[in-house]
Design a protein around this motif. Structure first.
Motif, mmCIF file in Angstrom:
data_model
loop_
_atom_site.group_PDB
_atom_site.id
_atom_site.type_symbol
_atom_site.label_atom_id
_atom_site.label_comp_id
_atom_site.label_asym_id
_atom_site.label_seq_id
_atom_site.Cartn_x
_atom_site.Cartn_y
_atom_site.Cartn_z
ATOM 1 N N THR A 126 51.471 42.908 94.870
ATOM 2 C CA THR A 126 52.893 43.060 94.585
ATOM 3 C C THR A 126 53.082 44.007 93.409
ATOM 4 O OG1 THR A 126 53.289 40.795 95.306
ATOM 5 C CG2 THR A 126 55.005 41.819 93.957
ATOM 6 N N ALA A 127 54.035 44.921 93.499
ATOM 7 C CA ALA A 127 54.332 45.797 92.367
ATOM 8 C C ALA A 127 54.670 44.931 91.155
ATOM 9 C CB ALA A 127 55.488 46.724 92.701
ATOM 10 N N ILE A 128 54.140 45.291 90.007
ATOM 11 C CA ILE A 128 54.265 44.411 88.850
ATOM 12 C C ILE A 128 55.711 44.228 88.420
ATOM 13 C CG2 ILE A 128 53.929 46.207 87.082
ATOM 14 C CD1 ILE A 128 52.080 44.092 85.649
ATOM 15 N N ASP A 129 56.562 45.239 88.627
ATOM 16 C CA ASP A 129 57.965 45.062 88.269
ATOM 17 C C ASP A 129 58.660 44.101 89.222
ATOM 18 O OD1 ASP A 129 57.501 46.991 90.195
ATOM 19 O OD2 ASP A 129 59.295 48.148 89.724
ATOM 20 N N GLU A 130 58.225 44.070 90.479
ATOM 21 C CA GLU A 130 58.789 43.121 91.434
ATOM 22 C C GLU A 130 58.332 41.694 91.138
ATOM 23 O OE1 GLU A 130 57.869 44.352 95.398
ATOM 24 O OE2 GLU A 130 58.720 46.359 95.135
ATOM 25 N N ALA A 131 57.126 41.560 90.630
ATOM 26 C CA ALA A 131 56.622 40.230 90.267
ATOM 27 C C ALA A 131 57.350 39.674 89.052
ATOM 28 C CB ALA A 131 55.126 40.301 90.000
ATOM 29 N N ALA A 132 57.984 40.566 88.281
ATOM 30 C CA ALA A 132 58.789 40.189 87.110
ATOM 31 C C ALA A 132 58.062 39.200 86.201
ATOM 32 C CB ALA A 132 60.135 39.619 87.562
ATOM 33 N N PRO A 133 56.876 39.546 85.737
ATOM 34 C CA PRO A 133 56.119 38.595 84.921
ATOM 35 C C PRO A 133 56.797 38.244 83.597
ATOM 36 C CG PRO A 133 55.091 40.752 84.868
ATOM 37 C CD PRO A 133 56.136 40.813 85.927
ATOM 38 N N HIS A 134 57.691 39.118 83.115
ATOM 39 C CA HIS A 134 58.357 38.842 81.844
ATOM 40 C C HIS A 134 59.301 37.642 81.945
ATOM 41 C CE1 HIS A 134 61.194 41.397 84.039
ATOM 42 N NE2 HIS A 134 62.152 40.860 83.307
ATOM 43 N N THR A 135 59.639 37.249 83.169
ATOM 44 C CA THR A 135 60.531 36.093 83.328
ATOM 45 C C THR A 135 59.766 34.775 83.394
ATOM 46 O OG1 THR A 135 60.491 36.190 85.760
ATOM 47 C CG2 THR A 135 62.146 37.537 84.624
ATOM 48 N N LEU A 136 58.438 34.869 83.502
ATOM 49 C CA LEU A 136 57.628 33.654 83.596
ATOM 50 C C LEU A 136 57.387 33.077 82.213
ATOM 51 C CD1 LEU A 136 54.971 34.906 86.194
ATOM 52 C CD2 LEU A 136 57.022 33.542 86.639
ATOM 53 N N ASP A 137 57.296 31.767 82.141
ATOM 54 C CA ASP A 137 57.116 31.125 80.843
ATOM 55 C C ASP A 137 55.748 31.432 80.250
ATOM 56 O OD1 ASP A 137 58.025 29.285 78.750
ATOM 57 O OD2 ASP A 137 56.386 28.021 79.464
ATOM 58 N N ARG A 138 54.691 31.379 81.073
ATOM 59 C CA ARG A 138 53.338 31.654 80.592
ATOM 60 C C ARG A 138 52.608 32.524 81.613
ATOM 61 N NH1 ARG A 138 50.612 26.363 77.634
ATOM 62 N NH2 ARG A 138 51.562 26.792 75.618
ATOM 63 N N TRP A 161 48.314 38.747 92.989
ATOM 64 C CA TRP A 161 47.796 40.084 92.728
ATOM 65 C C TRP A 161 48.975 40.985 92.372
ATOM 66 C CZ3 TRP A 161 43.906 41.526 97.233
ATOM 67 C CH2 TRP A 161 42.889 40.546 97.279
ATOM 68 N N VAL A 162 48.820 41.786 91.315
ATOM 69 C CA VAL A 162 49.887 42.713 90.939
ATOM 70 C C VAL A 162 49.296 44.107 90.753
ATOM 71 C CG1 VAL A 162 51.352 40.957 89.865
ATOM 72 C CG2 VAL A 162 49.651 42.150 88.475
ATOM 73 N N ARG A 163 50.105 45.119 90.994
ATOM 74 C CA ARG A 163 49.650 46.501 90.855
ATOM 75 C C ARG A 163 50.708 47.317 90.132
ATOM 76 N NH1 ARG A 163 52.466 49.493 94.554
ATOM 77 N NH2 ARG A 163 53.387 48.286 96.263
ATOM 78 N N ALA A 217 54.822 45.158 80.672
ATOM 79 C CA ALA A 217 55.539 44.495 81.770
ATOM 80 C C ALA A 217 55.583 42.981 81.598
ATOM 81 C CB ALA A 217 54.887 44.849 83.106
ATOM 82 N N VAL A 218 54.536 42.392 81.034
ATOM 83 C CA VAL A 218 54.528 40.928 80.908
ATOM 84 C C VAL A 218 55.169 40.443 79.618
ATOM 85 C CG1 VAL A 218 52.429 40.749 82.314
ATOM 86 C CG2 VAL A 218 52.234 40.740 79.823
ATOM 87 N N THR A 219 55.376 41.349 78.643
ATOM 88 C CA THR A 219 55.951 40.916 77.371
ATOM 89 C C THR A 219 57.409 41.309 77.190
ATOM 90 O OG1 THR A 219 55.122 42.904 76.247
ATOM 91 C CG2 THR A 219 53.754 40.934 76.138
ATOM 92 N N ALA A 220 57.857 42.375 77.840
ATOM 93 C CA ALA A 220 59.235 42.835 77.644
ATOM 94 C C ALA A 220 60.210 41.778 78.139
ATOM 95 C CB ALA A 220 59.461 44.148 78.392
ATOM 96 N N GLY A 221 61.141 41.409 77.297
ATOM 97 C CA GLY A 221 62.125 40.408 77.691
ATOM 98 C C GLY A 221 61.545 39.013 77.813
#
Length: 272
Positions: free
Chosen positions: A205-217, A240-242, A264-268
């Protein structure tokens, strides 16, 4: 105040910590066994001291003895002053910045202790290039990652090259080694982390689509240059993210990819 000691013999046993710095295999074994690491350059030495590492000694050329005067005044360890030529004979290379310090290692924390309070964690598998280790730690510090976890076969973050490339950022981000790989990833998951495996695989999954910054951990998994994450590590991941690529480029150097993914994982990131 530390005592300034002029040394003119490259075989002086007091310079033992600095011998053969270009022999990578020797230093890989010797430094952890002897509980030391080498900080090179003014900024790195200062950052090591500020991070609370105890100094064993310093090796300075006369010019740098003046530059480092405030550090010398606060130190209790011996300071060896040598000519540039002798510094090169001892270390095996031209010490361009003329300032080295032998520092005492600290005991590494347990991974379980780090993940207890962290929210954004980088996990490296088999990253054994010291330049990449240093670059990844520098990005982790700059972009707000809380901790780094290393597989058993990752290179030493406190090796001189890693420390130098990171500009001392290895002192800013706590890290620990996972004893059993990839089994110990399960404990990271149980601590509430979602395991994201960074891979160029088209099925990811494209990393921006996975939106990891919205996950708690989030625990972001990174593999070695070229080979990437192993099949075992990929199976252990939750997702998996790309990083989407353009102009026919299929992948980035792991250091560059880490920086993009850390942002991507820390912004926001959510607030406590």
């Amino acid at each position: 105040m530390a005592e300034l000691i002029t040394v003119d013999d490259p075989d002086d046993p007091r310079l033992h910590d600095y011998t053969g710095l270009t022999d990578v295999e020797l230093r890989r074994r010797r430094e952890p066994d002897e509980g030391l690491f080498i900080a090179e350059g003014e900024k790195v030495i200062r950052r090591a001291v500020q991070a609370g590492y105890a100094m064993r000694s310093m090796l300075l050329t006369p010019k740098w003895a003046d530059v480092m005067r405030d550090v010398i005044d606060d130190a209790s360890a011996p300071v060896y002053v040598v000519s540039p030529d002798l510094a090169e004979r001892v270390t095996g290379y031209h010490v361009h910045r003329g300032a080295l310090a032998s520092m005492q290692r600290k005991q590494l924390p347990q991974a379980a202790d780090l993940v207890r309070t962290a929210r954004r964690v980088a996990v490296m598998e088999s990253v054994n290039d010291h330049t990449n280790i240093g670059a990844i730690f520098r990005s982790a510090a700059a972009l707000g990652m809380d901790a780094v976890l290393l597989s058993p076969d990752c290179a030493d973050p406190l090796y001189r090259r890693s420390v130098k490339v990171s500009m001392g950022a290895v002192f800013s981000v706590p890290y620990a080694r996972l004893d059993t790989w990839p089994h110990d990833l399960e404990a990271v998951r149980e601590a509430g982390f979602r395991l994201l495996a960074l891979t160029p695989d088209a099925r990811a999954t494209a990393i921006d689509e996975a939106a990891p910054h919205t996950l708690d951990r989030v625990a972001l998994m990174l593999g070695a240059e070229g080979e990437g994450l192993s099949a075992r590590a990929l199976r252990a991941a939750d997702t998996w993210v790309r990083i989407p690529m353009a102009h026919g480029v299929d992948s980035l150097n792991v250091g560059a990819a880490a920086a993009v993914a850390f942002y991507a994982v820390t912004a926001g990131r959510p607030h406590a």
